[in-house]
Scaffold this active site. Structure first.
Site, PDB file in Angstrom:
ATOM      1  N   ASP A 457       0.488  -1.265  -0.083  1.00  0.00           N
ATOM      2  CA  ASP A 457      -0.277  -0.310  -0.171  1.00  0.00           C
ATOM      3  C   ASP A 457       1.016   0.696  -0.387  1.00  0.00           C
ATOM      4  O   ASP A 457       1.681   1.036   1.738  1.00  0.00           O
ATOM      5  CB  ASP A 457      -0.679  -0.455   1.333  1.00  0.00           C
ATOM      6  CG  ASP A 457      -1.953   1.469   1.271  1.00  0.00           C
ATOM      7  OD1 ASP A 457      -1.816   2.349   0.223  1.00  0.00           O
ATOM      8  OD2 ASP A 457      -3.402   1.428   1.615  1.00  0.00           O
ATOM      9  N   HIS A 458       0.590   2.068  -0.721  1.00  0.00           N
ATOM     10  CA  HIS A 458       1.979   3.181  -1.058  1.00  0.00           C
ATOM     11  C   HIS A 458       1.220   4.658  -0.425  1.00  0.00           C
ATOM     12  O   HIS A 458       2.092   5.272   0.232  1.00  0.00           O
ATOM     13  CB  HIS A 458       1.956   3.517  -2.903  1.00  0.00           C
ATOM     14  CG  HIS A 458       3.439   4.208  -3.413  1.00  0.00           C
ATOM     15  ND1 HIS A 458       3.726   4.728  -2.569  1.00  0.00           N
ATOM     16  CD2 HIS A 458       3.950   3.539  -4.425  1.00  0.00           C
ATOM     17  CE1 HIS A 458       5.317   4.536  -3.155  1.00  0.00           C
ATOM     18  NE2 HIS A 458       5.401   3.778  -4.582  1.00  0.00           N
ATOM     19  N   ARG A 459       0.979   3.932   0.122  1.00  0.00           N
ATOM     20  CA  ARG A 459      -0.098   4.898   1.454  1.00  0.00           C
ATOM     21  C   ARG A 459       0.992   5.082   2.705  1.00  0.00           C
ATOM     22  O   ARG A 459       1.470   6.225   3.082  1.00  0.00           O
ATOM     23  CB  ARG A 459      -1.571   4.887   1.561  1.00  0.00           C
ATOM     24  CG  ARG A 459      -2.592   5.257   0.878  1.00  0.00           C
ATOM     25  CD  ARG A 459      -4.349   5.015   1.013  1.00  0.00           C
ATOM     26  NE  ARG A 459      -3.936   3.689   1.403  1.00  0.00           N
ATOM     27  CZ  ARG A 459      -5.553   3.363   2.160  1.00  0.00           C
ATOM     28  NH1 ARG A 459      -6.206   4.044   1.753  1.00  0.00           N
ATOM     29  NH2 ARG A 459      -5.401   1.693   2.047  1.00  0.00           N
TER      30      ARG A 459
END
Length: 487
Positions: A457-459
């Site tokens: 998850d790039h968040r």
């Protein structure tokens, strides 16, 4: 005598419905307290529901294949006493009798490569819609192919009747009392069902007359039946069988308006498949994921495994290295709290394992994996895989994972961009280990090479953290002796 009705309980963490897979008793049977009376399929697993009442069964509130809402009548029993735990009936744990015989050292190496294997796509969750009493076509057993399904009675008293009927049902006459078969293992029932036998006709040799697989096999041999299990039976190896839901007949000449092709069949999406579809869709819609790959020279890891056939399996070693990577990069062991706009990290790891079963892909977790040794991890992985394939993993195991490891190499594929198991934030995939040409110290040689694929998850992090985690795992696999010495 008083007739008491037991409603379908919430079998775990807010489930709203369950499908009746198979009744284990019939109208007229005598049941005891906590005796399993029905197998139901939820979005999480297949479980046996025990009766909180003892007495004679008068009503079965639902046909096999019908989806019932939580809180609707399930079974009515006349006479005898009720269990003091009626308000909270526990979901039974997997019985020891369901375990498979221990494999010898020569087989363990190959078996452990299959443990925890699953398809590339991961998804699991609880349906958000409420139960509506939908009915699916029930699964037909070989022994019942020539006879019509038994009708199911409606509630026997106004106090037990739901305010909204679950389905239109027809009263059934009470049948003469018969012996209730003592059998707890789903594998035993499956083996008997595939051979066209009724477990009630099998004489049990276990404690108290318990029916075991040996008893069923003996009955099959005595009847001259074919003992080979169906290809989709998930006894020892992962299965890619189609959903067990019975196909719905298609009217002759049904043509799809978009493609212009004639439809050959339609297969209803069951409770489990709908839950998977919802979770996959939610993962794709909410998580901005990215994927990275790395080829790994696993020659030394394979050599270590083969040097001790009775020791931990390859997947247990990889799991140990994954735990080390999560300790170095804890942001990958957490979730995103979108309501509070916070990134959550966990103090501990519940390591999820993708497992392919005959009813679909699940991702149960080894709870508290961070506190286990490599040997303990190996034992837990094997046991968890067995329970998942038997449909006996608990709701906590099926929903409590914080990170998922997917051994899709057992399906003989090299790599994939897997879908993250929402609400987790990362998933690591392990491809097959095969001999490939490799350069070592400037010399071309043959090495055992595998591929790791990592979706995150790039968040919660950027590519640097993802690459750092991958190198922790890959470096440990390439030099396991050194890595283990530091763990």
């Amino acid at each position: 005598m008083t007739t008491r009705t037991f409603d379908l309980p919430d079998l775990g963490e807010g489930l709203t419905e369950a499908e009746v897979v198979r009744w284990l008793v019939a109208v007229g049977d005598t049941v005891t307290l906590d005796q399993p009376v029905v197998e139901v399929e939820t979005a999480k697993s297949i479980v046996e529901v025990p009766s909180p009442f003892a007495g004679t069964v008068t009503v079965l509130h639902g046909r096999e294949g019908e989806v019932l809402a939580v809180g609707k009548p399930l079974i009515s029993v006349r006479g005898a006493e009720a269990s003091p735990e009626t308000a909270a009936v526990p979901v039974p744990e997997a019985p020891e009798t369901a375990s498979a015989p221990a494999d010898d050292a020569g087989e363990r190496y190959r078996e452990e490569e299959r443990a925890g294997s699953g398809n590339v796509l991961i998804g699991y969750g609880t349906p958000e819609s409420t139960g509506t009493g939908r009915r699916r076509r029930p699964r037909q057993r070989p022994s019942e192919a020539a006879r019509p399904p038994a009708p199911v009675a409606s509630a026997v008293s106004e106090s037990a009747r739901p305010s909204t009927p679950v389905a239109s049902v027809t009263p059934i006459q009470a049948a003469p009392a018969r012996r209730v078969p003592l059998v707890t293992s789903p594998l035993v029932r499956q083996l008997a069902r595939e051979a066209g036998l009724r477990v009630a006709d099998v004489q049990g040799s276990g404690p108290g007359g318990l029916i075991t697989r040996r008893d069923v096999r003996s009955a099959i041999e005595a009847a001259g039946a074919n003992t080979a299990p169906a290809p989709s039976a998930p006894i020892a190896v992962p299965s890619q069988a189609a959903p067990v839901t019975a196909p719905v007949p298609v009217a002759p000449g049904s043509v799809d308006s978009r493609t212009g092709l004639t439809e050959s069949r339609r297969v209803p999406m069951g409770t489990f498949r709908r839950a998977v579809a919802d979770a996959l869709s939610r993962s794709r819609s909410e998580i901005p994921e990215a994927t990275v790959w790395v080829d790994v020279d696993a020659t030394e890891l394979v050599r270590l495994r083969r040097s001790d056939p009775d020791g931990p399996g390859l997947l247990a070693y990889v799991a140990r290295f994954v735990l080390a990577g999560l300790r170095a990069y804890p942001e990958l062991n957490g979730r995103v709290d979108t309501e509070r706009e916070e990134l959550v990290q966990y103090d501990g790891v519940n390591l999820g394992l993708a497992v392919q079963t005959d009813r679909g892909l699940v991702a149960p977790a080894v709870m508290g994996a961070h506190g286990l040794t490599t040997t303990e991890l190996d034992a837990e992985i094997r046991e968890l895989t067995r329970l998942a394939r038997e449909g006996r993993a608990t709701p906590a195991q099926l929903t409590g994972g914080t990170f998922t490891l997917n051994n899709y190499g057992a399906l003989r594929v090299d790599g994939s961009a897997a879908i993250i198991n929402h609400p987790q934030v990362a998933i690591l995939g392990l491809g097959r280990i095969i001999d490939r040409p490799w350069v070592v110290d400037g010399e071309l040689t043959v090495r055992s090479v595998t591929q790791l694929s990592f979706a995150f998850d790039h968040r919660v992090c950027d590519g640097g953290a993802a690459a750092g985690f991958m190198r922790v795992v890959a470096d440990a696999m390439e030099d396991p002796a050194r890595a283990i010495a530091r763990l």
